[in-house]
Design a protein around this motif. Structure first.
Motif, short mmCIF file in Angstrom:
data_model
loop_
_atom_site.label_atom_id
_atom_site.label_comp_id
_atom_site.label_asym_id
_atom_site.label_seq_id
_atom_site.Cartn_x
_atom_site.Cartn_y
_atom_site.Cartn_z
N ARG A 205 36.02 48.96 -4.05
CA ARG A 205 35.06 48.10 -4.71
C ARG A 205 34.65 46.94 -3.82
N THR B 34 31.22 42.66 -3.32
CA THR B 34 32.17 43.37 -4.16
C THR B 34 31.52 43.67 -5.51
N TRP B 35 32.19 44.44 -6.35
CA TRP B 35 31.64 44.75 -7.66
C TRP B 35 32.77 45.03 -8.62
N ARG B 36 32.45 44.90 -9.90
CA ARG B 36 33.41 45.15 -10.97
C ARG B 36 32.69 45.81 -12.14
N THR B 37 33.46 46.47 -12.99
CA THR B 37 32.90 47.10 -14.18
C THR B 37 33.38 46.34 -15.40
N THR B 38 32.44 45.92 -16.24
CA THR B 38 32.78 45.17 -17.44
C THR B 38 33.32 46.10 -18.52
N THR C 115 28.21 47.76 -14.41
CA THR C 115 28.68 47.39 -13.08
C THR C 115 27.89 46.17 -12.61
N TRP D 233 32.85 32.32 -9.13
CA TRP D 233 32.46 33.71 -9.38
C TRP D 233 30.94 33.76 -9.48
N ASP E 37 42.39 34.57 -13.51
CA ASP E 37 41.61 35.81 -13.48
C ASP E 37 41.39 36.41 -14.87
N ASP F 248 37.78 36.82 -16.47
CA ASP F 248 37.30 38.18 -16.73
C ASP F 248 36.79 38.30 -18.16
#
Length: 358
Positions: free
Chosen positions: A292, A298-302, A307, A321, A345, A349
């Motif tokens: 990722r 970078t990336w994240r999935t909620t 994404t 962030w 975190d 998040d």
């Protein structure tokens, strides 16, 4: 540098333009932000956008013991979000044919102990080079406080890291290392004849008119309105660490910006204003299968399956962030001044999920 390792006073939110939703208008996002600060922060400021609608909020205090609100348009140290700016400049040089992604580091920096490492591997953290962060003292070590006003050079920091053996062969595994971007800063200087700070200013900051964004160099203060940041003191209680010599971060994390400017930058980047489609795709391609982290992005999935792309950063007393959906319709830029009671975190998040998913 990247995210790693209370006092709650005045709590204020601000709504600018049309509300994002009825729930946000009733305080849904504000309650979530208050929860972040209540658990993990001294103060926070945030900018949340959905299309043309924007919500700017703040919580906690801008300075312990004063009741002063966090400035909604305040500046702060963005830590490793700096890497995305530096990576953008590097990729522009790639697009101009002045630097190659497969160029060996030794082509640009002869004598550096980075055998077999390429520019691409510096960008995507697959170089295997030891992280300089692991060589630096941290609170509550006495040396940490003694170094507060020290000026570091890139050569010093790189040497501290590369005296240690690599953690893996180049290109094999992803392992985050601030050393990579210190080296990229030096490569940018070799390729352009100006410092990485000047190169990024010419190529990104000025064209986008990012008025709150600058490289402080060795200047210890944050210019303009800003929240104070804190770190654990030698005896436990937080101490004000707003002023410090940021040369320790270098090209890996010294930038100062604001939520507004970070949103403008990420929108321009993902919208193709700074890089060609080919290079933007490369930026969004992970360095290892299933990873990722691409080339400075970078990336994240909620929790709702969306994404989002961006970066996060840790600059000791400030945590940042900035994330956006690929179509740029939904975006969040968040500053937290942490209290170090817990790792932030999980609560951040949860805020990001609320902002992106409702």
């Amino acid at each position: 540098m990247r995210r790693s390792v209370g006092v709650v006073g005045l709590v204020v939110g601000a709504l600018v333009g049309a509300p994002l939703s009825a729930e946000a208008g009733r305080g849904g996002l504000q309650r979530e932000l208050d929860g972040v600060v209540g658990v993990a922060g001294v103060g926070a400021q945030v900018e949340v956008r959905e299309g043309r609608r924007v919500w700017r909020g703040r919580s906690g205090v801008g300075e312990v013991g004063t009741g002063r609100a966090v400035p909604l348009a305040g500046r702060f140290r963005v830590g490793s979000v700096t890497k995305t700016f530096v990576a953008t400049a590097v990729l522009q040089l790639v697009g101009e044919g002045r630097v190659g992604l497969e160029d060996p580091v030794l082509k640009w920096l002869p004598g550096v102990r980075a055998e077999g490492v390429t520019v691409r591997q510096l960008l995507d953290h697959t170089s295997g080079l030891y992280d300089v962060l692991n060589t630096l003292p941290r609170p509550p070590e006495a040396e940490f406080y003694a170094n507060r006003w020290r000026t570091w050079t890139a050569d010093e920091l790189i040497a501290r890291a590369l005296v240690h053996p690599p953690t893996s062969k180049p290109g094999v595994v992803y392992k985050y290392s601030n050393t990579n971007y210190l080296l990229l800063g030096e490569i940018v200087e070799k390729a352009t004849g100006v410092s990485y700070a000047e190169a990024v200013e010419r190529r990104v900051i000025r064209p986008l008119r990012l008025r709150d964004t600058y490289f402080p160099g060795t200047s210890t203060a944050i210019q303009g309105p800003h929240a104070h940041g804190y770190v654990p003191g030698p005896d436990g209680p937080l101490i004000d660490y707003t002023k410090m010599n940021p040369s320790v971060f270098g090209a890996a994390g010294e930038l100062i910006s604001s939520t507004r400017d970070l949103d403008t930058f990420m929108t321009a980047l993902l919208g193709g204003r700074l890089l060609s489609p080919e290079l933007l795709r490369a930026m969004r391609t992970p360095g290892v299968e299933g990873g990722r982290y691409g080339l400075g992005l970078t990336w994240r999935t909620t929790t709702c399956g969306t994404t989002v792309y961006g970066n996060d950063g840790d600059a000791l007393a400030y945590q940042t962030w900035v994330f956006s959906t690929a179509d740029r319709r939904q975006r969040v830029a968040l500053l937290l001044t942490p209290n170090f009671d817990v790792d932030s975190d999980d609560v951040v998040d949860a805020f990001l999920d609320k902002a992106f998913c409702g």
